[in-house]
Write an enzyme that holds these catalytic residues in place. Structure first.
Site, PDB file in Angstrom:
ATOM      1  CG  ASN A  62      77.602  25.499  20.985  1.00 19.37           C
ATOM      2  OD1 ASN A  62      78.111  25.832  19.884  1.00 19.37           O
ATOM      3  ND2 ASN A  62      77.570  24.494  21.432  1.00 19.37           N
ATOM      4  CD  GLU A  64      79.692  23.416  25.233  1.00 20.78           C
ATOM      5  OE1 GLU A  64      80.878  22.624  25.871  1.00 20.78           O
ATOM      6  OE2 GLU A  64      78.850  22.884  24.771  1.00 20.78           O
ATOM      7  CB  CYS A  73      71.894  28.257  23.438  1.00 21.34           C
ATOM      8  SG  CYS A  73      71.382  26.944  24.481  1.00 21.34           S
ATOM      9  CD  GLU A  75      69.496  27.711  19.388  1.00 15.55           C
ATOM     10  OE1 GLU A  75      70.558  27.900  19.724  1.00 15.55           O
ATOM     11  OE2 GLU A  75      68.982  26.771  19.219  1.00 15.55           O
ATOM     12  CB  CYS A 112      67.331  24.263  24.620  1.00 13.07           C
ATOM     13  SG  CYS A 112      67.739  26.123  25.257  1.00 13.07           S
ATOM     14  CB  CYS A 115      66.970  29.009  22.781  1.00 13.00           C
ATOM     15  SG  CYS A 115      68.624  28.998  23.115  1.00 13.00           S
TER      16      CYS A 115
END
Ligand code: THU
Length: 162
Positions: A62, A64, A73, A75, A112, A115
């Site tokens: 991830n 940010e 994210c 993934e 999430c 994703c």
């Protein structure tokens, strides 16, 4: 009225020693990918590793940003990279793990919804399920044979694909 039901199935393992060599190696690569995580705001690191049909492993973590929604994210970092570098190579399996700065993650962390939606489209395109392997820092391992076990009713527009 008819009821539409879809079944979700997860396998649970208590230890990495119960996994196949391929699954255990991919999970280990996801753990290594945590090192690349940039998560100064959430302090929650996520690592992801993909096994492609050409034998290559792609990892992501991830990333940010101070403008919070601008991050991405783990993934999707991995899957978008795989999609751009190897556009027609199916994804066989995906391992995901996480590490938090202030507590121990003892349960698998699910992807999430954003994703799942994004990766489900790659799964649909390739026509083969993506094996998903999940583990926290400790605790059980969950394995699912396909993203539809997590997102049975993905957003889809038939007319764009007919
Ligand atoms: N995160 C992921 O990398 N994957 C998910 O499926 C859910 C959340 C990241 C986003 C953010 O950097 C941090 O975890 C905390 O939400």
């Amino acid at each position: 009225m008819i009821e539409i039901r879809k079944e979700s199935r997860l396998e649970q393992y208590t230890s990495v020693t119960e996994l196949s060599v391929n699954d255990a190696q991919l999970l280990e690569k996801a753990k290594q990918a945590l090192q690349g995580s940039y998560a100064p705001y959430s302090k929650f690191n996520v690592g992801c590793a993909l096994l492609l049909a050409n034998g290559k492993t792609i990892t992501g973590s991830n990333q940010e940003n101070i403008a919070y929604p601008s991050g991405l994210c783990a993934e999707r970092v991995a899957v978008f990279y795989a999609g751009s570098q190897f556009p027609n190579v199916p994804i066989i399996a995906m391992a995901i793990t996480a590490h938090a700065k202030t507590f121990t993650i003892e349960q698998p962390v699910m992807s999430c919804g954003a994703c799942l939606q994004s990766i489900s489209e790659y799964e649909r395109r390739q026509g083969e399920p993506i094996r998903v392997i999940l583990q926290g820092e400790t605790g059980p391992i969950y394995i699912a044979n396909g993203l539809h076990h997590f997102m049975p009713f993905m957003f889809w527009q038939q007319e764009l694909h007919s």
